[in-house]
Design an enzyme around this catalytic site. Structure first.
Site, PDB file in Angstrom:
ATOM      1  N   ASP A 102      -2.213  -5.358   3.555  1.00  0.00           N
ATOM      2  CA  ASP A 102      -2.514  -5.638   4.884  1.00  0.00           C
ATOM      3  C   ASP A 102      -3.064  -7.024   5.193  1.00  0.00           C
ATOM      4  O   ASP A 102      -4.139  -7.107   4.227  1.00  0.00           O
ATOM      5  CB  ASP A 102      -3.081  -4.437   5.500  1.00  0.00           C
ATOM      6  CG  ASP A 102      -1.954  -3.327   5.728  1.00  0.00           C
ATOM      7  OD1 ASP A 102      -1.070  -3.573   5.521  1.00  0.00           O
ATOM      8  OD2 ASP A 102      -2.809  -2.094   5.953  1.00  0.00           O
ATOM      9  N   ARG A 128      -4.267  -3.288  13.458  1.00  0.00           N
ATOM     10  CA  ARG A 128      -5.647  -3.525  13.294  1.00  0.00           C
ATOM     11  C   ARG A 128      -5.842  -4.973  13.665  1.00  0.00           C
ATOM     12  O   ARG A 128      -5.951  -5.923  12.856  1.00  0.00           O
ATOM     13  CB  ARG A 128      -5.944  -3.064  12.167  1.00  0.00           C
ATOM     14  CG  ARG A 128      -5.976  -1.758  11.470  1.00  0.00           C
ATOM     15  CD  ARG A 128      -6.696  -1.247  10.233  1.00  0.00           C
ATOM     16  NE  ARG A 128      -6.298   0.322  10.161  1.00  0.00           N
ATOM     17  CZ  ARG A 128      -5.498   0.668   9.594  1.00  0.00           C
ATOM     18  NH1 ARG A 128      -4.579   0.002   8.980  1.00  0.00           N
ATOM     19  NH2 ARG A 128      -5.197   2.071   9.414  1.00  0.00           N
ATOM     20  N   TYR A 144       1.220  -5.917  13.485  1.00  0.00           N
ATOM     21  CA  TYR A 144      -0.092  -5.131  12.712  1.00  0.00           C
ATOM     22  C   TYR A 144      -0.829  -4.603  13.594  1.00  0.00           C
ATOM     23  O   TYR A 144      -1.299  -5.269  14.707  1.00  0.00           O
ATOM     24  CB  TYR A 144      -0.642  -6.169  11.724  1.00  0.00           C
ATOM     25  CG  TYR A 144      -1.786  -5.656  10.693  1.00  0.00           C
ATOM     26  CD1 TYR A 144      -1.299  -4.330  10.270  1.00  0.00           C
ATOM     27  CD2 TYR A 144      -3.237  -5.856  10.803  1.00  0.00           C
ATOM     28  CE1 TYR A 144      -2.221  -3.796   9.297  1.00  0.00           C
ATOM     29  CE2 TYR A 144      -3.966  -5.384   9.956  1.00  0.00           C
ATOM     30  CZ  TYR A 144      -3.477  -4.219   9.375  1.00  0.00           C
ATOM     31  OH  TYR A 144      -4.413  -3.508   8.403  1.00  0.00           O
ATOM     32  N   HIS A 182      -4.893 -13.577  14.097  1.00  0.00           N
ATOM     33  CA  HIS A 182      -4.065 -12.456  14.418  1.00  0.00           C
ATOM     34  C   HIS A 182      -3.219 -12.420  15.531  1.00  0.00           C
ATOM     35  O   HIS A 182      -3.701 -13.469  16.573  1.00  0.00           O
ATOM     36  CB  HIS A 182      -5.064 -11.199  14.285  1.00  0.00           C
ATOM     37  CG  HIS A 182      -5.426 -11.160  12.969  1.00  0.00           C
ATOM     38  ND1 HIS A 182      -6.195 -10.020  12.546  1.00  0.00           N
ATOM     39  CD2 HIS A 182      -5.312 -11.694  11.748  1.00  0.00           C
ATOM     40  CE1 HIS A 182      -6.723  -9.911  11.161  1.00  0.00           C
ATOM     41  NE2 HIS A 182      -6.052 -11.239  10.788  1.00  0.00           N
ATOM     42  N   GLU A 190       0.756  -1.165   0.044  1.00  0.00           N
ATOM     43  CA  GLU A 190      -0.030   0.023   0.035  1.00  0.00           C
ATOM     44  C   GLU A 190       0.765   1.031  -0.100  1.00  0.00           C
ATOM     45  O   GLU A 190       0.293   2.022  -0.510  1.00  0.00           O
ATOM     46  CB  GLU A 190      -1.116   0.002   1.221  1.00  0.00           C
ATOM     47  CG  GLU A 190      -1.759  -1.274   1.124  1.00  0.00           C
ATOM     48  CD  GLU A 190      -1.468  -2.176   2.181  1.00  0.00           C
ATOM     49  OE1 GLU A 190      -2.543  -2.783   2.548  1.00  0.00           O
ATOM     50  OE2 GLU A 190      -0.300  -2.544   2.123  1.00  0.00           O
ATOM     51  N   ASP A 208      -6.003  -8.127   6.492  1.00  0.00           N
ATOM     52  CA  ASP A 208      -7.314  -7.908   6.751  1.00  0.00           C
ATOM     53  C   ASP A 208      -8.347  -7.896   5.648  1.00  0.00           C
ATOM     54  O   ASP A 208      -7.888  -7.671   4.525  1.00  0.00           O
ATOM     55  CB  ASP A 208      -7.424  -6.745   7.705  1.00  0.00           C
ATOM     56  CG  ASP A 208      -6.947  -5.513   7.378  1.00  0.00           C
ATOM     57  OD1 ASP A 208      -6.920  -5.348   6.105  1.00  0.00           O
ATOM     58  OD2 ASP A 208      -6.899  -4.706   8.085  1.00  0.00           O
ATOM     59  N   GLU A 210      -9.750  -5.220   4.474  1.00  0.00           N
ATOM     60  CA  GLU A 210      -9.522  -4.271   3.729  1.00  0.00           C
ATOM     61  C   GLU A 210      -8.331  -4.552   2.827  1.00  0.00           C
ATOM     62  O   GLU A 210      -8.259  -4.067   1.664  1.00  0.00           O
ATOM     63  CB  GLU A 210      -9.082  -2.897   4.508  1.00  0.00           C
ATOM     64  CG  GLU A 210      -9.469  -1.621   3.779  1.00  0.00           C
ATOM     65  CD  GLU A 210     -10.871  -1.149   3.635  1.00  0.00           C
ATOM     66  OE1 GLU A 210     -11.176  -0.375   2.559  1.00  0.00           O
ATOM     67  OE2 GLU A 210     -11.710  -1.919   4.319  1.00  0.00           O
TER      68      GLU A 210
END
Length: 718
Positions: free
Chosen positions: A83, A308, A306, A353, A9, A85, A87
């Protein structure tokens, strides 16, 4: 031979990944999402009931997409390393379609920390795109578009043009408005407490005095409730000359366990309590620590895992490293007998996670500080201490509780007082870290030390204390307590807490007063209108159930189209009824009262909203047309003196807005571009807008797109 292309990203993440993989790989950044539903149209097929979204490459991403398309054609393999997740999975899926990447040479790699070992392990075990995760993100995006796109016109018609609403932040607004309503409706209740300052006989020194609180009448259930001064005086008179004697002494060992390592919500809460970082600021800085920072000769590397996540799981290797560090640094007695395991009861928690932790506990904050900005260093120190403390031994106290009998010489009644005390016997994790609390309670949970007392000891009453109190209303939400409420009630997920708060602030639906959220009249009017006409959308339980449905889509237990269909049918009908039947909110009900007085007629000034934003106007309008600019704080600190930056308007010409320090004239900071709360990802200094979709740093050469927020923040506008 063609290189292997890696797409992530951000440039910072690309640099870190590139260093780890070395020759043979080329890392490029997509700068976040590259496709989205168009802003100026619904973009969702509701007519056929398929709810298929229409995606287009964002205008500011066309050049990036073109470059990625060219690079992918020349590459042997394309690794999508966005990432870990929903998103991130959706970004990878959109990249394939936007850049027309050959699906046969696409590999998806996922890692939760950007370290040499974790990255190489991920590249050794690539996988395909997880369509369930993509569908869950797509479903959220479609739901938010439908709700935002159809709710906003209701507000334009019934409240004021230019307003907007969204599925999740509207419920958060309701929490704030409902709390304010509870505060306004609260009726304080008087109550009294009686305490005694006591000393053991004989009083050989001045250190034997201690305090005890009246609890109850002996042998009677229930605490004594004292409603007013008269009742308090009556008990005090009955205790005059009473004989005080120790009735019971209870001693026990009390242990205090360390808090679990951070998840997204607890990091945001503690960063607010200890550092006064907003949720948005916390996540921006954490993103920098995750994506990679050049640490001396080691080069760019991720300093934390990470950020989130809703899981408190910690890898066994990280636990072992922490245990070894504790034994060496503090001594073996500071390490627990076995590694600590934490379980966090969060709806939809993904145990695959990890918690937020340093990628290496050996990278101490003091050693890393020279390579970090002030914000980065402070947040890293917080994360490092929390993780290490979570793997340390309990704190141990010797706790004592003493029941004291006071026999009245007048009535013969025996009143029971209670004194509690504790002595810290072993500090354990407390040598390193203590969790703060939202309210003004003692976070250390310590009690005063008591003199040595035994059953039957006679005591002297040095003073009888009577204290008047009033019950207090529920407190307004802070950043920390609002995040906790969102998490506890299942509203949103880790990636959404910061954008939710930023949205209600940016829309002027709420403002902060001494760090606590207060709804504006506008926010209250919007919340009331939405609650009355859209009970499902504004219902906390309903919103939480939608999140659960999205989790089930992500897990492959549901398909996404029926989830949207079940929501959209009743919602669309509610929109129709609201537009036809809901009464319009009178404009004077959304004008904000102020303490300022009109210099021309003496009537109060109010805050109104107009074509060019909010301004001060005489409440006597149209008889009196006095108006002047409203100084608006924008939630950003001055880079030169730390005071608030405020929005101002030029007195001459077209009244263009500009931004300056509230400390003027002592501080002369000024900017024609709006400063942003997110720090520069390169140097940590202040960012300002640079055109419609760009930002630039005032201190270094960094330029880039506006930092991403939840897609629903950019929904339909007037």
């Amino acid at each position: 031979m063609a290189k292997k292309l890696v797409i992530v990203e951000s440039p910072a993440k690309a640099r870190t990944i590139g260093r780890v993989l070395g020759k043979g790989y080329e890392a490029k950044a997509s700068m976040g999402h590259v496709r989205d539903i168009p802003k100026r149209e619904m973009g969702v097929d509701v007519e056929k009931g398929t709810f298929e979204p229409t995606y287009r490459v964002m205008p500011d991403k066309r050049k990036v997409v073109s470059e990625l398309a060219k690079a992918s054609k020349e590459a042997e393999l394309v690794y999508l390393a966005t990432d870990p997740d929903r998103e991130g999975e959706a970004i990878s899926w959109h990249l394939i379609h936007a850049a027309k990447i050959d699906a046969q040479k696409v590999q998806r790699v996922v890692f939760h920390e950007i370290t040499d070992g974790a990255v190489r392990e991920a590249f050794d075990h690539p996988r395909g795109i997880d369509r369930n995760l993509v569908d869950a993100q797509q479903a959220r995006r479609v739901i938010d578009r439908l709700v935002g796109y159809e709710l906003s016109p209701v507000l334009w018609k019934k409240v004021r043009r230019g307003l907007s609403a969204g599925r999740v932040q509207s419920v958060a607004l309701r929490l704030i408005v409902d709390r304010e309503r509870d505060i306004q409706a609260f009726v304080p209740r008087e109550y009294w407490q009686i305490g005694a300052s006591l000393a053991k006989r004989p009083r050989n020194d001045g250190k034997s005095a201690f305090k005890a609180a009246l609890r109850n009448l002996k042998d009677k259930k229930g605490a004594i409730k004292i409603a007013n001064r008269e009742e308090s005086e009556g008990i005090a008179q009955d205790l005059d000359g009473a004989m005080y004697q120790v009735g019971k002494v209870t001693q026990r060992e009390r242990r205090s366990r360390p808090a679990a390592p951070f998840i997204t919500s607890t990091l945001q809460q503690e960063a607010w309590r200890k550092l006064r970082f907003t949720a948005l600021r916390t996540m921006a800085v954490a993103q920098q620590l995750y994506e990679g920072i050049a640490v001396g000769e080691e080069g760019p590397m991720g300093l934390i895992t990470y950020m989130r996540t809703d899981s408190t799981t910690v890898a066994s290797t990280a636990r072992a490293e922490a245990a070894a560090y504790v034994k060496e640094r503090f001594g073996p007695e500071y390490a627990p007998k076995s590694a600590r395991m934490y379980t966090k009861k969060v709806k939809g928690a993904q145990e695959a996670h990890e918690a937020i932790r340093p990628t290496s506990i050996l990278r101490e904050p003091d050693k890393a500080r020279q390579f970090l900005t002030s914000d980065q260093a402070r947040l890293y120190d917080l994360i490092w201490r929390r993780m290490l403390a979570s793997q340390m031994a309990d704190a141990v106290f010797d706790a004592t509780a003493v029941n004291i009998d006071a026999e009245s010489v007048r009535s013969g009644a025996v009143y029971e007082f209670r004194a509690s005390g504790s002595v810290l016997k072993f500090p354990g994790f407390r040598v390193l870290y203590l969790e703060d609390t939202d309210e003004a309670a003692d976070p250390k949970n310590e009690l005063p030390e008591l003199p040595k007392l035994s059953k039957g000891d006679l005591l002297d009453c040095l003073d009888l204390l009577q204290e008047q109190h009033f019950t207090q209303p529920p407190p307004r939400f802070t950043e920390a307590s609002l995040v906790r409420a969102l998490e506890e009630q299942g509203i949103g997920r880790p990636s959404t807490y910061a954008p939710i708060i930023a949205t209600v602030l940016n829309r002027d639906y709420v403002h902060k007063d001494k760090g606590r959220f207060v709804p504006s009249k506008l926010g209250t009017a919007v919340s009331n209108l939405l609650t009355a006409n859209f009970p499902d959308i504004m219902d906390v339980g309903f919103t939480a159930r939608v999140e659960e449905d999205l989790d089930e889509v992500a897990n492959g237990e549901k398909t996404w189209t029926p989830v949207i269909k079940d929501l959209y049918g009743p919602f669309s009908e509610s929109v129709r009824k609201a537009i036809e039947n809901a009464p319009r909110v009178p404009r004077d009900q959304i004008d904000e009262e102020t303490d300022e007085v009109c210099e021309d007629c003496g009537r109060p000034m109010v805050i109104k909203s107009g074509r060019f934003g909010r301004f001060l106007s005489c409440s006597g309008f149209p008889d009196c047309r006095t108006a002047r600019p409203l100084i608006m704080r924008i939630g950003v600190d001055c880079p030169e003196c730390g005071s608030d930056i405020v929005e101002r308007r030029q007195k001459k010409g077209k009244g263009r807005r500009f931004y300056g320090c509230s400390g003027y004239p002592e501080c002369n900071f000024i900017s024609s571009r709006k400063p942003l709360p997110e720090p520069c990802p390169q140097c940590g200094k202040i960012l300002v807008t640079a055109g419609r979709d760009k930002v630039r740093c005032l201190s270094c050469a960094h330029t880039g797109p506006v930092p991403e927020s939840e897609p629903e923040l950019a929904e339909a506008t007037a």
